[in-house]
Every structure is written in structure tokens, then in C-alpha cells.
Scaffold this active site. Structure first.
Site, short mmCIF file in Angstrom:
data_model
loop_
_atom_site.label_atom_id
_atom_site.label_comp_id
_atom_site.label_asym_id
_atom_site.label_seq_id
_atom_site.Cartn_x
_atom_site.Cartn_y
_atom_site.Cartn_z
N HIS A 1 -5.28 -7.24 -0.75
CA HIS A 1 -4.98 -6.96 0.65
C HIS A 1 -4.92 -5.45 0.82
O HIS A 1 -5.12 -4.71 -0.15
CB HIS A 1 -3.68 -7.64 1.11
CG HIS A 1 -2.43 -7.19 0.42
ND1 HIS A 1 -2.18 -7.44 -0.91
CD2 HIS A 1 -1.36 -6.50 0.89
CE1 HIS A 1 -1.00 -6.93 -1.23
NE2 HIS A 1 -0.49 -6.34 -0.16
N HIS B 1 -2.54 -3.14 1.96
CA HIS B 1 -1.38 -2.25 1.89
C HIS B 1 -1.67 -1.11 0.91
O HIS B 1 -2.37 -1.30 -0.10
CB HIS B 1 -0.14 -3.01 1.45
CG HIS B 1 0.58 -3.68 2.59
ND1 HIS B 1 1.36 -4.80 2.41
CD2 HIS B 1 0.64 -3.39 3.92
CE1 HIS B 1 1.87 -5.17 3.58
NE2 HIS B 1 1.45 -4.33 4.50
N ASP C 1 0.02 0.32 -1.40
CA ASP C 1 0.38 0.16 -2.81
C ASP C 1 -0.60 -0.75 -3.54
O ASP C 1 -0.44 -0.99 -4.73
CB ASP C 1 1.82 -0.33 -2.97
CG ASP C 1 2.08 -1.68 -2.33
OD1 ASP C 1 1.63 -1.90 -1.19
OD2 ASP C 1 2.75 -2.53 -2.97
N GLU D 1 -9.63 5.76 -3.07
CA GLU D 1 -10.34 6.99 -2.72
C GLU D 1 -10.55 7.86 -3.95
O GLU D 1 -11.66 8.38 -4.18
CB GLU D 1 -9.59 7.75 -1.63
CG GLU D 1 -10.30 9.03 -1.22
CD GLU D 1 -9.59 9.75 -0.08
OE1 GLU D 1 -9.56 11.00 -0.12
OE2 GLU D 1 -9.09 9.08 0.85
N TYR E 1 -17.52 11.57 4.65
CA TYR E 1 -18.26 12.82 4.52
C TYR E 1 -17.89 13.52 3.22
O TYR E 1 -16.79 13.38 2.70
CB TYR E 1 -17.95 13.76 5.69
CG TYR E 1 -18.30 13.20 7.03
CD1 TYR E 1 -19.63 13.00 7.41
CD2 TYR E 1 -17.30 12.85 7.93
CE1 TYR E 1 -19.95 12.48 8.65
CE2 TYR E 1 -17.61 12.32 9.18
CZ TYR E 1 -18.94 12.14 9.53
OH TYR E 1 -19.25 11.61 10.75
N HIS F 1 2.11 -13.11 3.70
CA HIS F 1 2.78 -11.88 3.26
C HIS F 1 3.30 -11.12 4.47
O HIS F 1 4.52 -10.99 4.65
CB HIS F 1 1.81 -11.03 2.44
CG HIS F 1 2.37 -9.73 1.95
ND1 HIS F 1 3.65 -9.62 1.43
CD2 HIS F 1 1.83 -8.48 1.90
CE1 HIS F 1 3.87 -8.36 1.09
NE2 HIS F 1 2.79 -7.65 1.37
N ASP G 1 0.86 -10.45 -3.51
CA ASP G 1 2.04 -10.37 -2.63
C ASP G 1 2.12 -11.61 -1.75
O ASP G 1 1.17 -11.92 -1.03
CB ASP G 1 1.95 -9.14 -1.72
CG ASP G 1 2.20 -7.84 -2.46
OD1 ASP G 1 2.22 -7.86 -3.71
OD2 ASP G 1 2.36 -6.81 -1.79
N HIS H 1 5.94 -6.91 -9.68
CA HIS H 1 6.14 -6.32 -8.35
C HIS H 1 7.63 -6.24 -8.00
O HIS H 1 8.05 -6.57 -6.90
CB HIS H 1 5.37 -7.14 -7.30
CG HIS H 1 5.01 -6.38 -6.07
ND1 HIS H 1 5.94 -5.93 -5.17
CD2 HIS H 1 3.81 -5.98 -5.58
CE1 HIS H 1 5.33 -5.30 -4.18
NE2 HIS H 1 4.03 -5.30 -4.41
#
Length: 256
Positions: A64, A66, A68, A74, A112, A155, A179, A230
Site C-alpha cells: 500500500h 503509506h 513507511d 525514490e 525530471y 487498514h 498492515d 510492525h
């Protein structure tokens, strides 16, 4: 080739944990394929500290959106493209999340660069869309001996999220909840697998299953197949209060 599936817990912490990295697991299938489940913002540091090079990871599965669970993507994308010479790894994304993962989460930082204009998710990853159903398991064959099953979870309202079933050489090997709130039906599916990794919080209410709910529902004879993950930074306060279930420990490899 390995004799059995292995899971290494890169991180085991909740979204707000400062002692543990974001919850993430590196799964090594018997054919040697290395699949990272989720890549939150602290996971690249967790991989580094565990001496797991990005070059060794074949694919990343996102459950999902979120931060975390996706906040480290990235960095992975940029490192693979500009440090590792444009290396592409598999990005396994539920079909309901492919568009939003890019448009709402990753596009701002990856669209970019100094040498490229108007990039897309597929410029960084080999995007593999996973089947989803509104209930029950949706199965996608990943490789000859590997299949992924996705189970929708409850969730956060209006956010698609999924638990993961890992099939290795035809065996339902590992259920990984990611989660979810406490969900009896989901746990019933989970207990059909050899091993269960389930998220856990130490109070009832909110957006995760609580320790008390899991203890009260999972039969004692099945609890020794369940690892809790978690969790919050106060995990040690509950170390002896989990019944026959055990905490999954950060950095530990589980040979299953």
C-alpha cells in the site's frame, strides 16, 4: 538453489518507531529470487546496515502507499538508474495502486532529472501489475516456481491495501499481513499457510490488529507458527506476553 524459503527481517517497526526500521522483509525463494516486501523511508538505511546491497535485490513488492511502506522507493529508483547504470528491477504493484503510486507519491521526485525529461515509473523499474480481487485471494504467477497471492485488507478508509501470500514450488509457504485491522476472515486465510507474519500493536483500536485480539483468536496450537511484526518501540515490555507467538526480530533470518 535453496532447499527452503528464507525471510530476513530488514525492519520490524511501526510507522512511528525510532528504534526499528520500517517494517520490511527480504524473501529469498528456493530458486534464488530475492523479493523485498515494502520499502519505507528508513528501509534503504536498514538494507545498508544489514549488508544487503541493492544489487542483490531482484524485485520489490508494494502492499500500500503509506510512506513507511513506499518512502524509500525514490532512493532505490535513483540509485539504480544513476549509480548502477540504469539497472531495472521488478516493481510488483497491485493493479489498483499502479497509477496512484506514481501520480500521488513518486512523480514529484522522479519525473525530471538533469539529463531526462518527463520520466515515468517504467523508466526506473520493470513494473509488474499484480491481480487483485475485492475479496479472497488473487494469484499472479511471478516465475515458474513462484506465485504471489494478494488479499485485500482493511487498514485505512479509502486506501487499497493488501496482505501477501507467498507460494514457493507449489506450497503456500508464508502469509505476510503487511498492515490490517484485526480481521478474523483474513487470519483464517493466514493459518492455511505454513508460517504467518502478522502486524501487531499493543493497544486495541486504530488501524492494526492488537496483541490481545490476536491472542484471543488464534488457537494456541497455531500460535507457534505466527511471528509478530510492525510493532512499537516498547516491544520489550511485551516480550513474555505473546502466548506461543513470537516477535519477528529485526535483522534475523528465518529459514522456513
Amino acid at each position: 538453489m535453496l532447499h527452503t524459503t528464507q525471510i530476513r527481517m530488514v525492519g520490524t517497526g511501526s510507522a512511528f518507531s525510532k528504534k526499528f526500521y520500517n517494517n520490511s522483509a527480504l524473501v529469498t525463494f528456493t530458486n534464488g529470487y530475492n523479493l523485498l516486501i515494502d520499502c519505507g523511508h528508513s528501509v534503504p538505511k536498514g538494507l545498508h546496515d544489514a549488508d544487503i546491497p541493492l544489487e542483490s535485490i531482484d524485485g520489490i513488492l508494494i502492499t500500500h502507499t503509506h510512506a513507511d511502506h513506499i518512502g524509500g522507493l525514490e532512493e532505490v529508483a535513483l540509485y539504480n538508474k544513476f549509480v548502477l547504470g540504469g539497472r531495472k528491477i521488478d516493481l510488483l504493484v497491485p493493479n489498483t495502486l499502479v497509477e496512484s503510486l506514481w501520480e500521488n507519491s513518486l512523480k514529484g521526485g522522479l519525473r525530471y532529472s538533469d539529463t531526462y525529461d518527463d520520466l515515468s515509473l517504467s523508466d526506473y523499474f520493470t513494473v509488474r501489475s499484480l491481480k487483485t480481487f475485492t475479496s479472497g485471494a488473487a494469484r499472479t504467477q511471478l516465475e515458474e516456481n513462484i506465485a504471489i497471492k494478494l488479499y485485500p485488507t482493511f487498514h485505512v478508509s479509502h486506501m487499497a491495501s493488501y496482505a501477501v501470500g507467498l507460494e514457493d514450488r507449489g506450497e503456500d509457504k508464508v502469509f505476510y499481513s503487511s498492515d490490517t485491522i484485526f480481521d478474523e476472515y483474513l487470519i483464517d486465510y493466514a493459518l492455511t499457510y505454513s508460517w504467518v507474519f502478522h502486524d501487531c500493536q499493543f493497544f486495541t483500536g486504530g488501524v492494526h490488529a492488537s496483541l490481545d485480539e490476536l491472542l484471543n483468536y488464534i488457537p494456541e496450537e497455531d500460535q507457534d507458527r505466527v511471528f509478530l511484526m510492525h510493532y512499537g518501540d516498547n516491544m520489550e515490555d511485551f516480550f513474555t506476553k505473546t502466548g506461543r507467538m513470537r516477535f519477528a526480530l529485526q535483522g534475523r533470518t528465518y529459514i522456513l
